[in-house]
Write a protein that holds these residues in place. Structure first.
Motif, PDB file in Angstrom:
ATOM      1  N   ILE A   1       0.851  -1.188   0.000  1.00  0.00           N
ATOM      2  CA  ILE A   1       0.000   0.000   0.000  1.00  0.00           C
ATOM      3  C   ILE A   1       0.892   1.245   0.000  1.00  0.00           C
ATOM      4  N   PRO A   2       0.355   2.410  -0.320  1.00  0.00           N
ATOM      5  CA  PRO A   2       1.175   3.627  -0.342  1.00  0.00           C
ATOM      6  C   PRO A   2       1.912   3.851   0.982  1.00  0.00           C
ATOM      7  N   LEU A   3       3.180   4.187   0.892  1.00  0.00           N
ATOM      8  CA  LEU A   3       3.993   4.360   2.093  1.00  0.00           C
ATOM      9  C   LEU A   3       3.472   5.477   2.986  1.00  0.00           C
ATOM     10  N   LEU A   4       2.870   6.494   2.370  1.00  0.00           N
ATOM     11  CA  LEU A   4       2.391   7.631   3.154  1.00  0.00           C
ATOM     12  C   LEU A   4       1.245   7.225   4.082  1.00  0.00           C
ATOM     13  N   ILE A   5       0.453   6.247   3.662  1.00  0.00           N
ATOM     14  CA  ILE A   5      -0.644   5.778   4.524  1.00  0.00           C
ATOM     15  C   ILE A   5      -0.075   5.119   5.768  1.00  0.00           C
ATOM     16  N   GLY A   6       0.923   4.259   5.575  1.00  0.00           N
ATOM     17  CA  GLY A   6       1.553   3.606   6.722  1.00  0.00           C
ATOM     18  C   GLY A   6       2.232   4.604   7.632  1.00  0.00           C
ATOM     19  N   ALA A   7       2.891   5.587   7.050  1.00  0.00           N
ATOM     20  CA  ALA A   7       3.578   6.600   7.853  1.00  0.00           C
ATOM     21  C   ALA A   7       2.584   7.399   8.683  1.00  0.00           C
ATOM     22  N   PHE A   8       1.471   7.790   8.072  1.00  0.00           N
ATOM     23  CA  PHE A   8       0.466   8.570   8.795  1.00  0.00           C
ATOM     24  C   PHE A   8      -0.127   7.779   9.953  1.00  0.00           C
ATOM     25  N   LEU A   9      -0.482   6.528   9.685  1.00  0.00           N
ATOM     26  CA  LEU A   9      -1.091   5.701  10.733  1.00  0.00           C
ATOM     27  C   LEU A   9      -0.110   5.447  11.881  1.00  0.00           C
ATOM     28  N   ALA A  10       1.159   5.187  11.542  1.00  0.00           N
ATOM     29  CA  ALA A  10       2.153   4.948  12.590  1.00  0.00           C
ATOM     30  C   ALA A  10       2.378   6.199  13.426  1.00  0.00           C
ATOM     31  N   GLY A  11       2.468   7.358  12.777  1.00  0.00           N
ATOM     32  CA  GLY A  11       2.631   8.604  13.516  1.00  0.00           C
ATOM     33  C   GLY A  11       1.446   8.887  14.407  1.00  0.00           C
ATOM     34  N   LEU A  12       0.259   8.600  13.915  1.00  0.00           N
ATOM     35  CA  LEU A  12      -0.950   8.823  14.701  1.00  0.00           C
ATOM     36  C   LEU A  12      -1.000   7.881  15.897  1.00  0.00           C
ATOM     37  N   VAL A  13      -0.631   6.618  15.688  1.00  0.00           N
ATOM     38  CA  VAL A  13      -0.590   5.655  16.794  1.00  0.00           C
ATOM     39  C   VAL A  13       0.376   6.113  17.875  1.00  0.00           C
ATOM     40  N   CYS A  14       1.549   6.611  17.467  1.00  0.00           N
ATOM     41  CA  CYS A  14       2.534   7.096  18.425  1.00  0.00           C
ATOM     42  C   CYS A  14       1.981   8.258  19.244  1.00  0.00           C
ATOM     43  N   ALA A  15       1.378   9.229  18.554  1.00  0.00           N
ATOM     44  CA  ALA A  15       0.854  10.403  19.245  1.00  0.00           C
ATOM     45  C   ALA A  15      -0.280  10.033  20.199  1.00  0.00           C
ATOM     46  N   LEU A  16      -1.192   9.182  19.731  1.00  0.00           N
ATOM     47  CA  LEU A  16      -2.321   8.782  20.582  1.00  0.00           C
ATOM     48  C   LEU A  16      -1.857   7.926  21.750  1.00  0.00           C
ATOM     49  N   ALA A  17      -0.924   7.008  21.491  1.00  0.00           N
ATOM     50  CA  ALA A  17      -0.416   6.157  22.566  1.00  0.00           C
ATOM     51  C   ALA A  17       0.284   6.980  23.638  1.00  0.00           C
ATOM     52  N   THR A  18       1.022   7.975  23.214  1.00  0.00           N
ATOM     53  CA  THR A  18       1.692   8.845  24.174  1.00  0.00           C
ATOM     54  C   THR A  18       0.686   9.567  25.050  1.00  0.00           C
ATOM     55  N   GLY A  19      -0.384  10.070  24.435  1.00  0.00           N
ATOM     56  CA  GLY A  19      -1.402  10.773  25.201  1.00  0.00           C
ATOM     57  C   GLY A  19      -2.140   9.872  26.168  1.00  0.00           C
ATOM     58  N   VAL A  20      -2.523   8.690  25.704  1.00  0.00           N
ATOM     59  CA  VAL A  20      -3.278   7.767  26.544  1.00  0.00           C
ATOM     60  C   VAL A  20      -2.441   7.283  27.726  1.00  0.00           C
ATOM     61  N   ILE A  21      -1.202   6.874  27.447  1.00  0.00           N
ATOM     62  CA  ILE A  21      -0.330   6.385  28.530  1.00  0.00           C
ATOM     63  C   ILE A  21      -0.011   7.510  29.507  1.00  0.00           C
ATOM     64  N   GLY A  22       0.265   8.702  28.974  1.00  0.00           N
ATOM     65  CA  GLY A  22       0.584   9.829  29.842  1.00  0.00           C
ATOM     66  C   GLY A  22      -0.574  10.219  30.741  1.00  0.00           C
ATOM     67  N   ASP A  23      -1.817  10.083  30.244  1.00  0.00           N
ATOM     68  CA  ASP A  23      -2.994  10.452  31.031  1.00  0.00           C
ATOM     69  C   ASP A  23      -3.398   9.385  32.034  1.00  0.00           C
ATOM     70  N   ASN A  24      -2.883   8.173  31.868  1.00  0.00           N
ATOM     71  CA  ASN A  24      -3.328   7.073  32.730  1.00  0.00           C
ATOM     72  C   ASN A  24      -2.179   6.396  33.470  1.00  0.00           C
ATOM     73  N   SER A  25      -1.119   7.128  33.723  1.00  0.00           N
ATOM     74  CA  SER A  25       0.003   6.571  34.482  1.00  0.00           C
ATOM     75  C   SER A  25       0.693   7.692  35.241  1.00  0.00           C
ATOM     76  N   ARG A  26       1.570   7.303  36.157  1.00  0.00           N
ATOM     77  CA  ARG A  26       2.313   8.286  36.941  1.00  0.00           C
ATOM     78  C   ARG A  26       3.577   8.758  36.223  1.00  0.00           C
ATOM     79  N   VAL A  27       3.881   8.140  35.099  1.00  0.00           N
ATOM     80  CA  VAL A  27       5.081   8.490  34.355  1.00  0.00           C
ATOM     81  C   VAL A  27       4.851   9.816  33.632  1.00  0.00           C
ATOM     82  N   LYS A  28       5.851  10.697  33.676  1.00  0.00           N
ATOM     83  CA  LYS A  28       5.725  11.986  33.014  1.00  0.00           C
ATOM     84  C   LYS A  28       5.651  11.815  31.503  1.00  0.00           C
ATOM     85  N   ARG A  29       4.959  12.759  30.879  1.00  0.00           N
ATOM     86  CA  ARG A  29       4.673  12.641  29.452  1.00  0.00           C
ATOM     87  C   ARG A  29       5.942  12.600  28.601  1.00  0.00           C
ATOM     88  N   ASP A  30       6.966  13.391  28.979  1.00  0.00           N
ATOM     89  CA  ASP A  30       8.175  13.385  28.162  1.00  0.00           C
ATOM     90  C   ASP A  30       8.884  12.035  28.226  1.00  0.00           C
TER      91      ASP A  30
END
Length: 271
Positions: free
Chosen positions: A62-91
């Motif tokens: 499939i087009p590489l840009l689709i995979g890149a977008f989905l992976a970047g979105l997963v990273c950003a969302l995962a960071t937000g979810v984990i940061g909001d639901n754990s004691r670990v600092k967001r950075d």
């Protein structure tokens, strides 16, 4: 004088100048919000995290840009979810998530036999962009730019005080995740030009430089776009004469501009 115009006579240089002109507005505007919100590391994380998406997209055909977008979105969302639901600092969460995804991407890449050039993914290939790359970058950058300009006041309110923004009726969650989507899309727009690793400079430096130069946020938005365009065109032009890769040269120009802006700020405000 004629010799100074030589770079503009080559089609590959014309494409290089055009691609940086297309991606500069979206990256610059977004960098202002990332700097203001303290999300600089998130830009770094997202740019690195797209690698496994690129490799998996190649494997799936499939087009590489689709995979890149989905992976970047997963990273950003995962960071937000984990940061909001754990004691670990967001950075800290950002560092763990993006380094993990980048590692996965490298491992996957070594397991496949392909014509996919890792150097071009990591460092970009500005002088090798094709018409399709220009159209893709222009469409994504244009959409992100229009979105940020249309809602910049709402995003600004959310950046300064999310609680107050919620109290005045803004849809804080939609703004938050919309900004993450814009970040992932902008990284994808820069994939073929500045590459994964160097995209972070375009996502941070223009906003940081503008922050040092001006006092109002509206002026900061304008100044960041001017900085990104100037650095992109100057770096691409200089790379021709230095026989260097354009993307790293642009980063060096941005670094020099930041140091000059910092020195100027210290001179104006010595205390």
């Amino acid at each position: 004088m004629t010799d100074l115009l030589i770079p503009f006579q080559f089609p590959f240089m014309q494409n290089g100048f055009l691609i940086v002109t297309l991606i500069a507005p979206a990256a610059a505007l977004l960098s202002c919000f990332l700097v203001l919100k303290g999300w600089a590391l998130l830009g770094d994380a997202t740019s690195h995290a797209v690698l496994p998406g690129v490799v998996l997209a190649y494997m799936a055909g499939i087009p590489l840009l689709i995979g890149a977008f989905l992976a970047g979105l997963v990273c950003a969302l995962a960071t937000g979810v984990i940061g909001d639901n754990s004691r670990v600092k967001r950075d800290t969460v950002m560092g763990v998530v993006f380094s993990g995804m980048f590692g996965v991407g490298i491992v996957l890449y070594t397991q496949i036999d392909s014509a996919l050039h890792l150097d071009h993914i990591l460092f970009g290939d500005m002088l090798g962009v094709q018409s399709a790359d220009l159209w893709t970058a222009g469409a994504i950058s244009g959409a992100v730019t229009l979105g940020l300009m249309a809602f910049w006041r709402d995003i600004l309110a959310h950046a300064f005080d999310p609680v107050q923004a919620r109290m005045i009726g803004l849809r804080v969650g939609l703004i938050h995740y919309g900004l993450l989507v814009a970040l992932s899309a902008t990284v994808v727009a820069m994939l073929s030009s500045v590459g994964i690793i160097l995209a972070v400079a375009y996502l941070i430096a223009p906003g940081a430089i503008a922050f040092l130069l001006v006092r109002s946020f509206g002026a900061m938005l304008v100044a960041s776009v001017v900085v990104a365009l100037l650095a992109g065109l100057t770096g691409t032009y200089a790379a021709f004469w230095l026989d260097a890769a354009p993307a790293p040269t642009i980063v060096l120009v941005l670094t020099g501009m930041f140091l000059l802006a910092l020195a100027g700020r210290r001179i104006r405000q010595p205390g």
